[in-house]
Design an enzyme around this catalytic site. Structure first.
Site, PDB file in Angstrom:
ATOM      1  N   VAL A  30      67.440  73.972  47.245  1.00  0.00           N
ATOM      2  CA  VAL A  30      67.500  72.545  46.845  1.00  0.00           C
ATOM      3  C   VAL A  30      68.079  71.883  48.082  1.00  0.00           C
ATOM      4  O   VAL A  30      67.702  70.738  48.177  1.00  0.00           O
ATOM      5  CB  VAL A  30      68.488  72.577  45.383  1.00  0.00           C
ATOM      6  CG1 VAL A  30      68.791  71.154  45.062  1.00  0.00           C
ATOM      7  CG2 VAL A  30      67.956  72.962  44.197  1.00  0.00           C
ATOM      8  N   CYS A  31      69.043  72.506  48.514  1.00  0.00           N
ATOM      9  CA  CYS A  31      69.798  71.688  49.658  1.00  0.00           C
ATOM     10  C   CYS A  31      68.882  71.263  50.843  1.00  0.00           C
ATOM     11  O   CYS A  31      69.151  70.089  51.127  1.00  0.00           O
ATOM     12  CB  CYS A  31      70.724  73.011  50.351  1.00  0.00           C
ATOM     13  SG  CYS A  31      72.026  73.602  49.060  1.00  0.00           S
ATOM     14  N   PRO A  32      67.921  71.904  51.160  1.00  0.00           N
ATOM     15  CA  PRO A  32      67.228  71.097  52.278  1.00  0.00           C
ATOM     16  C   PRO A  32      66.444  69.848  51.940  1.00  0.00           C
ATOM     17  O   PRO A  32      66.226  69.026  52.465  1.00  0.00           O
ATOM     18  CB  PRO A  32      66.281  72.305  52.925  1.00  0.00           C
ATOM     19  CG  PRO A  32      66.111  73.273  51.759  1.00  0.00           C
ATOM     20  CD  PRO A  32      67.478  73.380  50.983  1.00  0.00           C
ATOM     21  N   ILE A  63      69.384  67.343  52.104  1.00  0.00           N
ATOM     22  CA  ILE A  63      69.555  67.090  53.437  1.00  0.00           C
ATOM     23  C   ILE A  63      68.546  66.347  54.337  1.00  0.00           C
ATOM     24  O   ILE A  63      68.623  65.254  54.883  1.00  0.00           O
ATOM     25  CB  ILE A  63      69.811  68.267  54.370  1.00  0.00           C
ATOM     26  CG1 ILE A  63      71.047  68.884  53.528  1.00  0.00           C
ATOM     27  CG2 ILE A  63      69.785  68.173  55.839  1.00  0.00           C
ATOM     28  CD1 ILE A  63      71.242  70.506  54.081  1.00  0.00           C
TER      29      ILE A  63
END
Length: 186
Positions: free
Chosen positions: A58-60, A63
């Site tokens: 999920v994080c990328p 970002i």
């Protein structure tokens, strides 16, 4: 979830920090010591968003979306900073390894001591990773907006920008208000 941590919220002063960050993938220019004093002394707003772990799924997506809107934050006199409790070396490896992260225009802060995440009250108890949190801080260093998401759910960058716009009007903004629309009069 252990409720031992209290999240710093509206009206609280954002804590001082001086942390290593990754600002480039160019050899010899990768790292920078970023301090909150530098941002505050420049008279800028701060949007700091946290993600749980590098090399995740999920994080990328978040970002990369913040990066797509980087100039929108600059246009609003706002410093954008991404952060997690991973080290600057892990941040750099992830940037080098992930197509969507190579061209990031904002620092990836490394809170390896976990002290800033702990002061903010966003350190998850069992794994000691940061929650998916976003803080909007005004030029005086006061927290004006906080949002927290479950570890599995990505945030909406356009909503962060919408709230930043509303806060910067210093006026009453109705539900679903968008930049350029009328504000309310009391």
């Amino acid at each position: 979830m252990n409720m031992k941590n209290v999240v710093l919220s509206l009206g609280a002063e954002f804590p001082a920090f001086n942390k290593k960050s990754v600002v480039s993938i160019e050899k010899g220019k990768e790292f920078y010591d970023l301090s909150y004093d530098e941002i505050k002394n420049a008279g800028k707003w701060l949007v700091m968003f946290w993600w749980p772990k590098d090399f995740t799924f999920v994080c990328p997506t978040e970002i990369a979306e913040f990066n797509k809107h980087y100039n929108d934050f600059v246009d609003r006199d706002t410093v954008l900073v991404g952060a997690s409790t991973d080290s600057e070396f892990v941040h750099l490896a992830w940037r080098n390894n992930h197509d969507d992260l190579r061209g990031l225009q904002f620092p990836m802060l490394a809170d390896t001591s976990k002290t800033l995440a702990e002061e903010l009250g966003i350190l998850e108890e069992s794994e000691k990773i940061a929650y998916r949190a976003t803080f909007i801080v005004d030029p005086q260093g006061i927290i004006r907006w906080v949002s927290l998401y479950d570890l599995n759910v990505g945030r909406n960058v356009k909503e962060v920008l919408r709230v930043l716009d509303a806060l910067q009007t210093d006026e009453l903004c109705p539900c679903n208000w968008q930049k350029g629309e009328a504000t309310l009069t009391a």
